[in-house]
Design a protein around this motif. Structure first.
Motif, PDB file in Angstrom:
ATOM      1  N   GLY A 187      -5.667  -9.399  10.446  1.00  0.00           N
ATOM      2  CA  GLY A 187      -5.233  -8.181  11.130  1.00  0.00           C
ATOM      3  C   GLY A 187      -3.901  -8.313  11.829  1.00  0.00           C
ATOM      4  N   ALA A 194     -13.006  -7.611   5.472  1.00  0.00           N
ATOM      5  CA  ALA A 194     -11.827  -7.380   6.314  1.00  0.00           C
ATOM      6  C   ALA A 194     -11.286  -8.672   6.898  1.00  0.00           C
ATOM      7  CB  ALA A 194     -12.179  -6.407   7.430  1.00  0.00           C
ATOM      8  N   ASN A 205       0.878  -1.161   0.000  1.00  0.00           N
ATOM      9  CA  ASN A 205       0.000   0.000   0.000  1.00  0.00           C
ATOM     10  C   ASN A 205       0.919   1.216   0.000  1.00  0.00           C
ATOM     11  OD1 ASN A 205      -1.687   2.157   0.528  1.00  0.00           O
ATOM     12  ND2 ASN A 205      -2.783   1.153   2.203  1.00  0.00           N
ATOM     13  N   THR A 224       0.607   4.269   2.451  1.00  0.00           N
ATOM     14  CA  THR A 224       1.079   4.200   3.840  1.00  0.00           C
ATOM     15  C   THR A 224       2.555   3.850   3.935  1.00  0.00           C
ATOM     16  OG1 THR A 224       0.433   1.864   4.046  1.00  0.00           O
ATOM     17  CG2 THR A 224      -1.211   3.520   4.632  1.00  0.00           C
ATOM     18  N   ASP A 260       2.030  -3.498   9.042  1.00  0.00           N
ATOM     19  CA  ASP A 260       0.665  -3.797   9.475  1.00  0.00           C
ATOM     20  C   ASP A 260      -0.187  -4.238   8.291  1.00  0.00           C
ATOM     21  OD1 ASP A 260       1.259  -3.013  12.093  1.00  0.00           O
ATOM     22  OD2 ASP A 260       0.870  -0.891  11.606  1.00  0.00           O
ATOM     23  N   ALA A 261      -1.331  -4.824   8.611  1.00  0.00           N
ATOM     24  CA  ALA A 261      -2.250  -5.260   7.559  1.00  0.00           C
ATOM     25  C   ALA A 261      -2.654  -4.096   6.666  1.00  0.00           C
ATOM     26  CB  ALA A 261      -3.486  -5.905   8.183  1.00  0.00           C
ATOM     27  N   ALA A 262      -2.793  -2.914   7.249  1.00  0.00           N
ATOM     28  CA  ALA A 262      -3.197  -1.742   6.474  1.00  0.00           C
ATOM     29  C   ALA A 262      -2.128  -1.306   5.468  1.00  0.00           C
ATOM     30  CB  ALA A 262      -3.528  -0.589   7.411  1.00  0.00           C
ATOM     31  N   ASP A 263      -0.900  -1.809   5.644  1.00  0.00           N
ATOM     32  CA  ASP A 263       0.190  -1.460   4.733  1.00  0.00           C
ATOM     33  C   ASP A 263       0.201  -2.347   3.487  1.00  0.00           C
ATOM     34  OD1 ASP A 263       1.234   0.567   6.373  1.00  0.00           O
ATOM     35  OD2 ASP A 263       2.286  -0.919   7.606  1.00  0.00           O
ATOM     36  N   ALA A 277      -2.728 -10.934   6.908  1.00  0.00           N
ATOM     37  CA  ALA A 277      -3.267  -9.582   6.748  1.00  0.00           C
ATOM     38  C   ALA A 277      -4.775  -9.557   6.996  1.00  0.00           C
ATOM     39  CB  ALA A 277      -2.951  -9.053   5.353  1.00  0.00           C
ATOM     40  N   ASN A 278      -5.492 -10.568   6.481  1.00  0.00           N
ATOM     41  CA  ASN A 278      -6.937 -10.620   6.671  1.00  0.00           C
ATOM     42  C   ASN A 278      -7.312 -10.828   8.133  1.00  0.00           C
ATOM     43  OD1 ASN A 278      -7.507 -10.200   3.970  1.00  0.00           O
ATOM     44  ND2 ASN A 278      -7.603 -12.378   3.480  1.00  0.00           N
ATOM     45  N   ASP A 300      -1.954  -4.318   0.263  1.00  0.00           N
ATOM     46  CA  ASP A 300      -3.119  -4.314  -0.618  1.00  0.00           C
ATOM     47  C   ASP A 300      -3.351  -5.758  -1.070  1.00  0.00           C
ATOM     48  OD1 ASP A 300      -5.084  -3.891  -2.464  1.00  0.00           O
ATOM     49  OD2 ASP A 300      -3.829  -2.837  -3.909  1.00  0.00           O
TER      50      ASP A 300
END
Length: 232
Positions: free
Chosen positions: A98, A133, A64, A67, A113-116, A95-96, A118
């Motif tokens: 979290g 999510a 991602n 981020t 992190d998972a948010a990092d 990642a899924n 795609d």
């Protein structure tokens, strides 16, 4: 429903199965008793759970950049290459859920992190999929001849219910029907006559002809004429 929409499969078309893969085992326990409701809402014959999605989908994981760019700077490109060398299913599972993911980069370990990440999911042949999510839902997209017939019958039911509404019929009003259509549509109606009668409160149905003033509908390119009379 998102999976259906991606394949342009109408909800009125029954499908064989939906498979739910949850990142958290406790989520399976939470929704396990509700599979009947889920099956009705999705119009599938069964809802099952699986631990491994790899037989149904393939994953692609990319950085991602929004981020990671500020965090890694010029190393973000090398990070992407290192990430692509890892097992995408393993990375996606973490990642899924979290959880953080360790990525080896130039002799050191970078934890993101998972948010990092795609995470993208692609269904394998014969399936459609959508991810949230913490879960992936895979639907068997194969429409067998039997399922196709039921889909036609449900389309006809929808049209009849629409006619009932247009004529402001009471909820409990009984009706009789006359349906004229190409033979393949009539075959589907005959195969599911009991369903049509039950869903529309029909006491009698005649196939093959309808009065000149019958309502005319298009059913996937086929002209269907439906005559409806209230039974006194």
């Amino acid at each position: 429903l998102a999976a259906r929409a991606s394949a342009k499969l109408k909800v009125r078309q029954p499908l064989a199965e939906a498979v739910v893969i949850c990142a958290e085992p406790r989520d399976v326990e939470r929704i396990g008793d509700l599979t009947g409701i889920i099956a009705d809402e999705l119009n599938v014959k069964s809802v099952t759970f699986a631990k491994d999605a790899s037989q149904y989908v393939s994953y692609e994981v990319k950085p991602n950049f929004k981020t990671l760019g500020p965090k890694l700077g010029k190393d973000v490109k090398a990070f992407g290459a290192a990430l692509s060398a890892m097992n995408p299913a393993t990375v996606a599972a973490a990642a899924n859920a979290g959880k953080p993911v360790d990525v080896p980069l130039a002799g050191r370990m970078v934890t993101v992190d998972a948010a990092d990440l795609d995470v993208r999911v692609t269904a394998k042949a014969g399936f459609i999929a959508a991810q949230g999510a913490k879960s992936v839902v895979v639907v068997d997209s194969t429409v067998t001849p039997a399922l196709a017939q039921e889909g036609v019958a449900r389309e006809i039911i929808s049209r009849i219910q629409g006619l009932r509404k247009e004529r402001n019929l009471a909820y409990e009003a009984r009706i009789s029907l006359a349906i004229a259509a190409p033979e393949d549509v009539l075959a589907a109606c005959r195969a599911h006559e009991e369903l049509i009668r039950t869903e529309t409160l029909c006491t009698a149905v005649a196939f093959g002809s309808a009065a000149p003033d019958a309502a005319v509908f298009d059913c996937d390119g086929a002209e269907v004429r439906i005559g409806m009379q209230v039974v006194s």
